[in-house]
Design a protein around this motif. Structure first.
Motif, PDB file in Angstrom:
ATOM      1  N   ILE A 178      -1.693  11.979   0.927  1.00 29.41           N
ATOM      2  CA  ILE A 178      -1.974  12.100   2.486  1.00 29.41           C
ATOM      3  C   ILE A 178      -2.595  13.514   2.731  1.00 29.41           C
ATOM      4  CG2 ILE A 178      -0.891  12.044   4.793  1.00 29.41           C
ATOM      5  CD1 ILE A 178       1.667  10.815   3.181  1.00 29.41           C
ATOM      6  N   ILE A 191      -5.681   9.245   1.540  1.00 29.39           N
ATOM      7  CA  ILE A 191      -5.557   8.864   2.912  1.00 29.39           C
ATOM      8  C   ILE A 191      -5.877  10.071   3.632  1.00 29.39           C
ATOM      9  CG2 ILE A 191      -4.387   7.511   4.586  1.00 29.39           C
ATOM     10  CD1 ILE A 191      -2.599   6.544   2.149  1.00 29.39           C
ATOM     11  N   ASP A 192      -7.005  10.066   4.618  1.00 29.91           N
ATOM     12  CA  ASP A 192      -7.422  11.219   5.325  1.00 29.91           C
ATOM     13  C   ASP A 192      -7.603  10.751   6.771  1.00 29.91           C
ATOM     14  OD1 ASP A 192      -8.136  14.590   4.862  1.00 29.91           O
ATOM     15  OD2 ASP A 192      -8.857  13.373   6.386  1.00 29.91           O
ATOM     16  N   LYS A 193      -7.156  11.083   7.814  1.00 31.31           N
ATOM     17  CA  LYS A 193      -7.666  10.784   9.328  1.00 31.31           C
ATOM     18  C   LYS A 193      -9.237  10.941   9.393  1.00 31.31           C
ATOM     19  CE  LYS A 193      -6.242  14.929  11.503  1.00 31.31           C
ATOM     20  NZ  LYS A 193      -5.200  15.806  12.416  1.00 31.31           N
ATOM     21  N   ALA A 246      -7.646   7.256   7.883  1.00 34.56           N
ATOM     22  CA  ALA A 246      -6.461   6.537   8.688  1.00 34.56           C
ATOM     23  C   ALA A 246      -5.819   7.806   8.685  1.00 34.56           C
ATOM     24  CB  ALA A 246      -5.758   5.412   8.104  1.00 34.56           C
ATOM     25  N   ALA A 247      -4.961   7.898  10.008  1.00 33.86           N
ATOM     26  CA  ALA A 247      -4.006   8.600  10.160  1.00 33.86           C
ATOM     27  C   ALA A 247      -2.504   8.144   9.650  1.00 33.86           C
ATOM     28  CB  ALA A 247      -3.740   9.090  11.734  1.00 33.86           C
ATOM     29  N   VAL A 248      -1.750   8.866   8.859  1.00 28.26           N
ATOM     30  CA  VAL A 248      -0.663   8.815   8.410  1.00 28.26           C
ATOM     31  C   VAL A 248       0.792   8.589   9.375  1.00 28.26           C
ATOM     32  CG1 VAL A 248       1.352   8.928   6.567  1.00 28.26           C
ATOM     33  CG2 VAL A 248      -1.415   8.749   5.900  1.00 28.26           C
ATOM     34  N   GLU A 249       1.406   7.784   9.637  1.00 25.70           N
ATOM     35  CA  GLU A 249       2.453   7.949  10.491  1.00 25.70           C
ATOM     36  C   GLU A 249       3.770   8.239  10.001  1.00 25.70           C
ATOM     37  OE1 GLU A 249       1.642   3.892  11.558  1.00 25.70           O
ATOM     38  OE2 GLU A 249      -0.407   4.819  12.162  1.00 25.70           O
ATOM     39  N   ARG A 254       2.739   4.301   5.818  1.00 29.73           N
ATOM     40  CA  ARG A 254       2.445   4.009   6.817  1.00 29.73           C
ATOM     41  C   ARG A 254       1.286   4.277   7.561  1.00 29.73           C
ATOM     42  NH1 ARG A 254       6.902   1.944   8.816  1.00 29.73           N
ATOM     43  NH2 ARG A 254       7.358   3.633  10.086  1.00 29.73           N
ATOM     44  N   ALA A 255       0.135   3.721   7.778  1.00 27.39           N
ATOM     45  CA  ALA A 255      -1.121   4.313   8.343  1.00 27.39           C
ATOM     46  C   ALA A 255      -1.899   3.215   9.063  1.00 27.39           C
ATOM     47  CB  ALA A 255      -1.895   4.997   7.091  1.00 27.39           C
TER      48      ALA A 255
END
Length: 416
Positions: free
Chosen positions: A10, A33-35, A222-225, A238-239
């Motif tokens: 992340i 994963i990176d916003k 995506a932003a990871v939640e 979860r993203a």
């Protein structure tokens, strides 16, 4: 190696991308994963120096007395958005408690294994990736008005000497023979060898991430939640409203790591140390090597087609827009440091350095959760320490014993 895993990382800055490469070399499947995408945050805008000698934290003895004066002196590189003060105070109190010789020695001992061989760490990371072209071995110089000005920093230089750093002292004409681009008002330099710099940090990280993709890794914007767990074991991330399955997750999202870490039971006292850079595009002359100009506490790094100035500190949180004063101060300092240099254009940037209250990164496994790891909190030495941090994480995930005491970085020190 241990069994093949699917590992979600992340944050795709230098730490996350480094971890991805070392994990791929161990045979794992990786998902970055990176916003904003690889190399778009602090890894894009840093000073570009592989600053192995930067083991002395900001919290040196005497800071408590100097800081208030610095805040009210427009020529000093410390800024504060006053409306943010109430939120800042709890972190600041913890931060300033470390402004003593004992803690500085402890912090320097913790940082040295992560940054102390940065040039070779970067070379090992980038070998065969196509990103090698951005790495330039070089000296790194600290510039002072005169010898007395240098001797005022004796405490920090003593800490560096204790950890094996050596330097050459260039005084007067000897310095100007080394690099005539600088003002005659700069009469002393401490020259450290075996350093280096990256001539385009953002593109460097992007090239490393592209290598991860070419080798079968996934890059998701995506932003990871949240990190999904079942029975205290990581099962996914979860993203964007979806769950991405994985056996291991690593939080390497810099200053944005805090909320995710808290969901895993780790509460890190961390602030954004807002950093600015000003690029002088197509300058008429370049510094020979990256330098730290001590009088203005800013770095000037020769990059591809430009000089990048960086090094301002501002406290004001993640949401406030950039201030004008830091850019003006860097512009003024540049004209004073190399008065004969002209340039065709300028580029301004502001980003967020992750500053934990004890100045020591958070690197390691989350206690009580199988498969959850963290690697963030590198203050102003993220580019310098990114490759070694990524390698340490890969070693931990494989169950190998790193050749450093990693207990000092353990997330457990901030367990809720």
């Amino acid at each position: 190696m241990s069994e093949k895993k699917t590992i979600a990382i992340i944050g795709a800055g230098i730490v996350g991308v480094s971890a991805a490469i070392w994990l791929q070399r161990d045979g794992h499947d990786v998902i970055l994963i990176d916003k904003a995408g690889p190399g778009e945050g602090t890894s894009h805008g840093n000073g570009g120096v592989l600053a192995s000698c930067s083991i002395v934290p900001v919290t040196v003895p005497g800071l408590l007395n100097k800081a208030p004066k610095m805040l009210f002196d427009p020529s000093q590189p410390l800024f504060l958005k006053w409306g943010y003060v109430p939120k800042l105070i709890p972190w600041l109190m913890r931060y300033l408690k470390h402004a003593n010789a004992t803690d500085v020695e402890r912090i320097a001992a913790a940082l040295t294994p992560i940054v102390g061989d940065s040039l070779n760490d970067h070379k090992a990371l980038a070998e065969g990736t196509g990103a090698e072209k951005w790495i330039i071995p070089s000296d790194y110089l600290f510039l002072y008005e005169n010898r007395k000005h240098f001797e005022d920093d004796a405490f920090g230089w003593g800490v560096r000497r204790k950890h094996g750093f050596t330097w050459e002292e260039l005084e007067g004409q000897a310095f100007h023979d080394y690099d005539p681009v600088f003002s005659k008002d700069i009469g002393f330099a401490a020259r450290l060898g075996d350093h280096g710099h990256i001539t385009d940090p953002g593109r460097y990280v992007k090239d490393l991430a592209a290598y991860v993709e070419v080798n079968g890794g996934k890059v998701i914007r995506a932003a990871v939640e949240d990190v999904v767990r079942e029975n205290s074991k990581v099962t996914g991330v979860r993203a964007g409203g979806e769950t991405i399955p994985c056996e291991t997750a690593i939080i390497t999202a810099g200053v944005w790591s805090g909320p995710l870490a808290r969901q895993l039971g780790i509460s890190v006292p961390m602030e954004s140390e807002r950093g600015y850079h000003l690029e002088l595009v197509e300058p008429s002359a370049m510094p020979r090597s990256p330098v730290m100009v001590a009088s203005g506490k800013f770095v000037a790094t020769p990059m591809e087609g430009r000089i990048r100035l960086a090094g301002i500190v501002e406290f004001g949180g993640l949401d406030a827009p950039p201030s004008r004063a830091p850019y003006e101060l860097m512009r003024k300092n540049a004209r004073a440091a190399f008065p004969g240099v002209t340039w065709k254009d300028e580029v301004e940037w502001m980003g967020h350095r992750p500053a934990p209250a004890d100045s020591i990164p958070i690197v390691g496994e989350v206690p009580g959760i199988d498969g959850a790891f963290m690697g963030f909190g590198h203050h102003h030495i993220g580019l310098t320490g990114g490759p070694k941090t990524g390698r340490l994480l890969a070693q931990m995930i494989a169950g190998r014993t790193p050749n450093a005491d990693v207990s000092v970085y353990a997330p457990s020190r901030y367990k809720i």
